[in-house]
Motif scaffolding. Structure first.
Motif, PDB file in Angstrom:
ATOM      1  N   VAL A 183      -7.679  -6.433   0.642  1.00 52.63           N
ATOM      2  CA  VAL A 183      -8.274  -7.038  -0.328  1.00 52.63           C
ATOM      3  C   VAL A 183      -7.505  -8.529  -0.343  1.00 52.63           C
ATOM      4  O   VAL A 183      -8.067  -9.626  -0.719  1.00 52.63           O
ATOM      5  N   ASP A 222       0.821  -1.197  -0.043  1.00 54.62           N
ATOM      6  CA  ASP A 222      -0.159   0.155   0.064  1.00 54.62           C
ATOM      7  C   ASP A 222       0.936   1.215   0.020  1.00 54.62           C
ATOM      8  O   ASP A 222       1.748   1.224   0.795  1.00 54.62           O
ATOM      9  N   VAL A 236     -13.700  -2.832  -2.631  1.00 50.79           N
ATOM     10  CA  VAL A 236     -13.974  -3.163  -1.091  1.00 50.79           C
ATOM     11  C   VAL A 236     -15.113  -3.040  -0.718  1.00 50.79           C
ATOM     12  O   VAL A 236     -15.705  -3.450   0.099  1.00 50.79           O
ATOM     13  N   SER A 294      -5.533  -1.063   1.266  1.00 41.07           N
ATOM     14  CA  SER A 294      -6.280  -2.161   0.234  1.00 41.07           C
ATOM     15  C   SER A 294      -5.482  -3.231   0.055  1.00 41.07           C
ATOM     16  O   SER A 294      -6.137  -4.135  -0.080  1.00 41.07           O
ATOM     17  N   VAL A 339     -10.388   1.870   5.362  1.00 41.70           N
ATOM     18  CA  VAL A 339      -9.853   0.953   4.298  1.00 41.70           C
ATOM     19  C   VAL A 339      -9.466   2.333   3.143  1.00 41.70           C
ATOM     20  O   VAL A 339     -10.082   2.723   2.656  1.00 41.70           O
ATOM     21  N   CYS A 340      -7.946   2.230   3.201  1.00 44.74           N
ATOM     22  CA  CYS A 340      -7.290   3.333   2.305  1.00 44.74           C
ATOM     23  C   CYS A 340      -7.195   2.658   0.773  1.00 44.74           C
ATOM     24  O   CYS A 340      -6.184   1.937   0.860  1.00 44.74           O
ATOM     25  N   CYS A 341      -7.721   3.188   0.006  1.00 42.18           N
ATOM     26  CA  CYS A 341      -7.849   2.520  -1.273  1.00 42.18           C
ATOM     27  C   CYS A 341      -7.052   3.545  -2.202  1.00 42.18           C
ATOM     28  O   CYS A 341      -7.650   3.920  -3.245  1.00 42.18           O
ATOM     29  N   VAL A 379     -10.676  -0.108  -6.938  1.00 38.35           N
ATOM     30  CA  VAL A 379     -10.299  -1.009  -5.593  1.00 38.35           C
ATOM     31  C   VAL A 379     -11.237  -0.472  -4.485  1.00 38.35           C
ATOM     32  O   VAL A 379     -11.684  -1.125  -3.883  1.00 38.35           O
ATOM     33  N   ALA A 380     -11.510   0.724  -4.427  1.00 34.37           N
ATOM     34  CA  ALA A 380     -12.364   1.315  -3.413  1.00 34.37           C
ATOM     35  C   ALA A 380     -13.832   0.890  -3.738  1.00 34.37           C
ATOM     36  O   ALA A 380     -14.645   0.315  -2.746  1.00 34.37           O
ATOM     37  N   VAL A 429     -14.165   4.413   3.300  1.00 35.14           N
ATOM     38  CA  VAL A 429     -13.265   3.915   2.202  1.00 35.14           C
ATOM     39  C   VAL A 429     -12.509   4.984   1.425  1.00 35.14           C
ATOM     40  O   VAL A 429     -13.136   5.875   1.298  1.00 35.14           O
TER      41      VAL A 429
END
Ligand code: NAP
Length: 439
Positions: free
Chosen positions: A123, A103, A156, A119, A309-311, A152-153, A146
């Motif tokens: 993921v 990440d 998730v 993520s 969650v950091c995407c 990706v966001a 998110v």
């Protein structure tokens, strides 16, 4: 005979092997290394478990893997079990196709609090990557945030919002399905530091949000630019924005029917993660977009949340002895060339962008460059030992190499133990994968 080592068995790795076969036919031997005993990298561990049709591309890689001049060398970590310079001594060319499995950091206060995940980790958890299988996120809070407005966001968010029934046909791992069952989430906030015209979400993926059983997307109509301005967008983005417009038109009464609201919070830049022993919320600054950039307005507010969650994108893992571009988060390279005889491809070359198919021309282009370097005499005149030399080294070091034939046994075992409505139940522990090859 030309000997090529490819590090990483994901899309970039297999497309490069396919390109090498096309270029040199029987005159080449390709070894594809992976640190895991199982192949396909991002296809297995990154692509969402409910996107099985995308995962189907692995059948194409299998055709490459089963040919006589390509072999899979699993359970070998390059940079630890064997060094890159050692491989360079054995193969004419070494191609790093290691993707971008880490990440990017937000660099925010509170980023390391329990309940805040990148993520790659999140993921990896629901896809059963051995490194993240033990994550066990707490879904007992009523709000998740998110961060990021890319695909990706969306993955998730969708996974957090789906019911058990909606995972039918997917290969989500049992441990994730069990935890998701316990979820008390009522709201998922997708945070974007810019506006609707700057999202990175593609139309098909964004459209999926309107078909969820127990969740509905919510967009504030006031966040949307004048409709006429959409005409200046490229067609894909225009279509995505039209989805946002349809979300904004959902009548208020509809939200009463669905327990989970997926709220798009545009013009919102994260400032700090709040909490003492675990995450309790996030402080956000309102932004405006000037010349395409998010500029803070000084107005801040807090969103209480029990999960973040950091995407926001990925970076490549470093490998000892390989020059790294710190700022870009990938190997330092000139169109795929790192050093004479050392190349990179896919996300390890260009960063985490594009679709799986984007890696195909990338693979063909790196093989073209290797061909040019061979013709220019940069790679010497052959005579390297290739796989025979590697096998000697592996035996001397006692490496437990997993072959493609072993993988097929692991795969059969994963299929055998699958739930009724799933194509496979993945092993999530490396030792279990290795044991499974015994059948
Ligand atoms: P991405 O598409 O680059 O999106 C990253 C998002 O994070 C952007 O909205 C970006 O906003 C935001 N961001 C970056 N730094 C931030 C920060 N410091 N604070 C707040 N927001 C920040 O990345 P991704 O979603 O990880 O996807 C990676 C690649 O995989 C993409 O090419 C994607 O299309 C692909 N992918 C495809 C699929 C699919 O086709 N189904 C599924 C998953 C992934 P800014 O734009 O403002 O920087």
């Amino acid at each position: 005979m030309r000997h090529i080592a490819i590090i990483g068995s994901g899309p970039a790795g297999y497309y490069t092997a396919e390109a090498a076969q096309k270029q040199w036919g029987d005159e080449v031997r390709v070894d594809i290394f992976d640190m895991l005993p199982v192949p396909y990298g991002l296809i297995r561990s990154g692509v969402a478990p409910d996107h099985q049709s995308i995962k189907g591309v692995s059948r194409r890689y299998e055709a490459t893997a089963l040919s006589d001049n390509v072999r899979f060398v699993g359970n070998v970590m390059i940079g630890k079990d064997v060094s890159v310079p050692e491989l360079q001594g054995l193969y004419d060319a070494v191609v790093l196709a290691t993707g971008a499995p880490h990440d990017r950091k937000m660099d925010l206060p509170g980023e390391n609090l329990p309940g805040v995940y990148g993520s790659a980790a999140f993921v990896g958890w629901y896809n059963g990557h051995p490194m993240f299988a033990g994550l066990d996120p707490d879904l007992s809070g009523d709000t998740a945030v998110v961060i990021g407005m890319g695909n990706v966001a969306l993955d998730v968010t969708r996974i957090l919002a789906k019911t058990r029934e909606e995972f039918a046909g997917s290969d989500i791992v049992a441990h994730a399905l069990d935890v998701l069952q316990t979820s008390k989430l009522r709201k998922i906030v997708i945070l974007g530091r810019r506006g609707p015209h700057q999202i990175m979400m593609t139309p098909k993926e964004l459209g999926e949000l309107s078909h969820l059983t127990r969740a509905a997307p919510r967009v504030d109509p006031l966040d949307l630019p004048e409709e006429g301005e959409d005409a200046f967008l490229e067609p894909g983005l225009r279509k995505s924005v039209s989805h946002l417009r349809s979300f904004a038109a959902i009548p208020e009464s509809h939200y009463g029917d669905t327990p989970i609201e997926v709220e798009f919070d545009f013009f919102a830049s994260p400032k700090a993660i709040l909490g003492t022993d675990k995450v309790e919320g996030i402080e956000v600054e309102r932004t405006k977009v000037e010349a395409g950039r998010a500029v803070g307005t000084g107005d801040t507010y807090t969103i209480p949340a029990g999960l973040i969650v950091c995407c926001i994108g990925y970076q490549t893992s470093r490998i000892p002895d390989v020059p790294f571009d710190e700022r870009a988060g990938r190997f330092a390279n000139d169109e795929g060339r790192i050093l004479p005889g050392l190349y990179c491809v896919g996300w390890a070359r260009r960063g985490p962008s594009g679709t799986i198919g984007t890696n195909r021309p990338d693979g063909f282009s790196v093989i073209e460059k290797i061909g040019e370097d061979i013709a220019a005499g940069i790679l010497g005149h052959g005579g390297k030992q290739g796989r025979a030399g590697f096998d000697e080294l592996a035996a001397a070091r006692g490496l437990d190499v997993v072959t493609f034939r072993d993988w097929k046994k692991i795969e059969a075992e994963e299929e055998r133990r699958a739930r009724d409505d799933a194509p496979r139940e993945k092993f999530v522990v490396v030792d279990e994968m290795i044991r499974a090859r015994e059948g």
